[in-house]
Scaffold this motif. Structure first.
Motif, PDB file in Angstrom:
ATOM      1  N   LYS A 117       0.827  -1.204   0.000  1.00  0.00           N
ATOM      2  CA  LYS A 117       0.000   0.000   0.000  1.00  0.00           C
ATOM      3  C   LYS A 117       0.864   1.258   0.000  1.00  0.00           C
ATOM      4  CE  LYS A 117      -3.956  -2.213   2.245  1.00  0.00           C
ATOM      5  NZ  LYS A 117      -5.012  -2.101   3.279  1.00  0.00           N
ATOM      6  N   ASN A 282      -2.034   0.093  -6.319  1.00  0.00           N
ATOM      7  CA  ASN A 282      -1.843   0.239  -4.861  1.00  0.00           C
ATOM      8  C   ASN A 282      -3.098   0.807  -4.220  1.00  0.00           C
ATOM      9  OD1 ASN A 282       1.155   1.220  -6.006  1.00  0.00           O
ATOM     10  ND2 ASN A 282       1.267  -0.200  -4.281  1.00  0.00           N
ATOM     11  N   LYS A 283      -3.423   0.330  -3.046  1.00  0.00           N
ATOM     12  CA  LYS A 283      -4.386   0.994  -2.186  1.00  0.00           C
ATOM     13  C   LYS A 283      -3.628   2.015  -1.338  1.00  0.00           C
ATOM     14  CE  LYS A 283      -8.464  -1.204  -2.673  1.00  0.00           C
ATOM     15  NZ  LYS A 283      -9.776  -0.515  -2.854  1.00  0.00           N
ATOM     16  N   TYR A 285      -3.031   3.882   2.304  1.00  0.00           N
ATOM     17  CA  TYR A 285      -3.189   3.609   3.729  1.00  0.00           C
ATOM     18  C   TYR A 285      -2.679   4.805   4.542  1.00  0.00           C
ATOM     19  CZ  TYR A 285      -2.254   1.668   8.362  1.00  0.00           C
ATOM     20  OH  TYR A 285      -2.222   1.453   9.715  1.00  0.00           O
TER      21      TYR A 285
END
Length: 287
Positions: A117, A282-283, A285
């Motif tokens: 992330k 990608n996430k 975070y």
């Protein structure tokens, strides 16, 4: 022996839980980033040796987790080009620079593709966390005072990258290394593509996709200083070590320039897509 891979990945294998290098068949898996995101069972031919001299074998392994194509231990530094796309300069109402604009990310900024992330630290959780879709180059050997005519001989491969930036910190001064050098601010991947696959890196469509919406859409032909010029310039009186990552700049559409602005918020989905390479997913975070 020279590397004979075409599309190199670095991954943890299902079979032994260890980190390996592998070569992926582009006919079977044209976009490794999306394949792993979608839970496909990705196979790779094991590469024996390092990223610099590895040789493809007949042994097959399955990908449990995709990693950045190059490990932090093999990266001496990340050199980045600022304002290197004509269409981005027009968007920003800035003159075309006469010489390349360089800033540095430390190797601790290196990050990988999904499931890794984009980790945004507290000081950047102020509505200023931003993306930049970039083509990155990894150098295959060490050189100094490299002639422009020989520069592409120093290219190990090409990959997608995201120059994640903390704009509030960036606009506080003219030195960008802090605001762009935070831990994990340089996601890289999903694959490293050999120059034998991409003989001309200056004709590639490049996009940034934020929560499903295309926010950047350009082409590497918009580079002001192409890759040979960039390598030649950066190596003047300066040793460029093998494993150096060069991020080559971004096109128009960054979040800070959009109206309304686009910000990387917690759990957002961010993707960088480059023709012939694939999609870096990608996430986000918030730490």
């Amino acid at each position: 022996m020279s590397p004979n891979w075409r599309r190199l990945i670095r991954f943890i294998a299902e079979e032994d839980g260890q980190v390996h290098l592998g070569d992926v068949d582009e006919k079977e898996f044209p976009d490794v980033g999306l394949a792993t995101l979608n839970g496909e069972k990705v196979t790779a031919s094991l590469i024996q040796g390092s990223i610099f001299d590895g040789v493809v074998t007949s042994k097959k392994l399955h990908v449990a987790q995709l990693l950045s194509p190059i490990g932090m231990e093999d990266v001496p530094i990340i050199r980045c080009m600022g304002l290197n796309y004509r269409d981005h300069a027009r968007e920003a109402n800035m003159p075309i620079p006469d010489t390349p604009v360089l800033f540095i990310k430390p190797r601790t900024a290196l990050n990988g593709p999904y499931p890794a992330k984009i980790n945004v630290p507290q000081l950047a959780q102020d509505g200023s966390s931003d993306y930049e879709a970039e083509l990155s180059v990894i150098l295959s050997k060490t050189g100094r005072d490299i002639p422009e005519s020989e520069a592409l001989n120093y290219v190990l491969g090409y990959t997608c990258s995201n120059d994640v930036s903390a704009r509030t910190q960036q606009f506080k001064n003219s030195q960008w290394s802090f605001s762009k050098g935070l831990d994990g601010s340089a996601p890289l991947g999903p694959v490293l593509v050999s120059p034998s696959v991409i003989p001309d890196p200056h004709v590639l469509q490049i996009k940034a996709i934020h929560n499903g919406a295309v926010v950047q859409d350009s082409n590497t032909r918009e580079m002001i200083f192409d890759i040979p010029k960039t390598i030649a310039f950066l190596s003047q009186g300066t040793t460029l070590e093998k494993g150096t990552i060069i991020m080559t700049g971004t096109g128009p559409g960054i979040g800070a320039m959009r109206n309304p602005k686009v910000v990387l918020n917690h759990d957002d989905d961010m993707r960088i897509e480059i023709e012939q390479i694939g999609t870096l997913v990608n996430k986000v975070y918030y730490e």
